[in-house]
Design an enzyme around this catalytic site. Structure first.
Site, mmCIF file in Angstrom:
data_model
loop_
_atom_site.group_PDB
_atom_site.id
_atom_site.type_symbol
_atom_site.label_atom_id
_atom_site.label_comp_id
_atom_site.label_asym_id
_atom_site.label_seq_id
_atom_site.Cartn_x
_atom_site.Cartn_y
_atom_site.Cartn_z
ATOM 1 C CB SER A 98 -0.949 -0.054 1.202
ATOM 2 O OG SER A 98 -2.031 0.822 1.036
ATOM 3 C CG HIS A 234 -5.391 -3.045 1.092
ATOM 4 N ND1 HIS A 234 -5.188 -2.534 -0.175
ATOM 5 C CD2 HIS A 234 -4.688 -2.237 1.931
ATOM 6 C CE1 HIS A 234 -4.410 -1.469 -0.113
ATOM 7 N NE2 HIS A 234 -4.084 -1.273 1.160
#
Length: 257
Positions: A98, A234
């Site tokens: 991320s 994620h």
């Protein structure tokens, strides 16, 4: 050049004899070195001699809690290079998740610009390509409750102990907000394009980063590029240590010697 001691690296878990390859791991927004704790403890002694897992601890968390959080990707990259550059004389790779993907990318660009050693591989996970932020939801102006709720909806990952305990959550928010601001403000220039291999990883059920958005990483390297879809959301990369090490092995057969 002599290797820095652990005392010279108070926030970078990289002490010990030089391995065949160091893998510097940059965590997601709000995350710290503890994110990769299981990566350090996993594997055999031979694995650890071959690849040293070196989680990166940015200001505003863990043992650097008293330091102000940084809110620019370039500053986070410079913070890492300020201390870690002496370690980059031996083979190394960069892994980001991320926000950490953007920081790792910016570290690689700074090394390229400075004529310094390039990473053997850049592995980016859970991140759209740099600059691919058109139409992305902006969270910096949200209230605390809105910010946490939207992050949980898009990405998940907040333990219930944090979500439902304001006293626990409040000290954590300045660091999280700094990291969110870093993501939202990042605008990479068109150069330099990297020359190292880049592998982009994305979770099959990541609602915050659709699979198609990671393909743009291809334009940022003149070297080999691959995109791999992992089971999970994620934070899928955190559950796939051996898969990542396999990518590094495949790209650098010399590590087997």
């Amino acid at each position: 050049m002599s290797q820095p001691t652990s005392a010279a690296l108070p926030w970078l878990d990289s002490a010990g004899p030089a391995p065949a390859l160091r893998l510097f791991c940059f965590p997601h927004a709000g995350g710290g070195a503890a994110t990769f704790r299981s990566w350090i403890s996993g594997g055999s002694d031979d694995d650890r001699a071959r690849v040293r897992i070196c989680p990166v601890r940015a200001p505003g968390r863990e043992t650097r809690w008293a330091e102000p959080a940084l809110d620019r990707v370039t500053d986070l990259a410079d913070d890492f290079l300020r201390v870690a550059t002496p370690l980059l004389t031996t083979p190394f790779a960069l892994l980001g998740n991320s926000l950490g993907s953007l920081v790792a990318f910016e570290v690689a660009r700074r090394l390229h610009d400075g004529g310094l050693p390039s990473p053997a591989h850049l592995v980016v996970a859970g991140s759209a390509a740099p600059g691919a932020d058109a139409g992305r939801i902006r969270l910096s102006g949200c209230s605390d409750q809105e910010l946490v709720g939207e992050l949980q909806r898009l990405y998940g990952g907040f333990p219930d102990a944090i979500l439902h305990d304001p006293d626990f959550l409040q000290p954590f928010l300045p660091t999280l907000r700094g990291d969110i601001a870093a993501v939202e403000s990042y605008r990479p220039g068109p150069e330099p394009v990297l020359d190292c291999p880049v592998t982009a990883l994305v979770g099959a059920t990541d609602t915050g980063v659709p699979v198609k958005e990671v393909d743009g990483w291809r334009r940022w390297t003149a070297g080999p590029f691959a995109r791999r879809v992992l089971p999970g959301g994620h934070f899928a990369v955190l559950d796939h240590r051996e898969f990542v090490l396999g990518i590094l092995d495949a790209a650098a057969p010399v590590m087997h010697t």
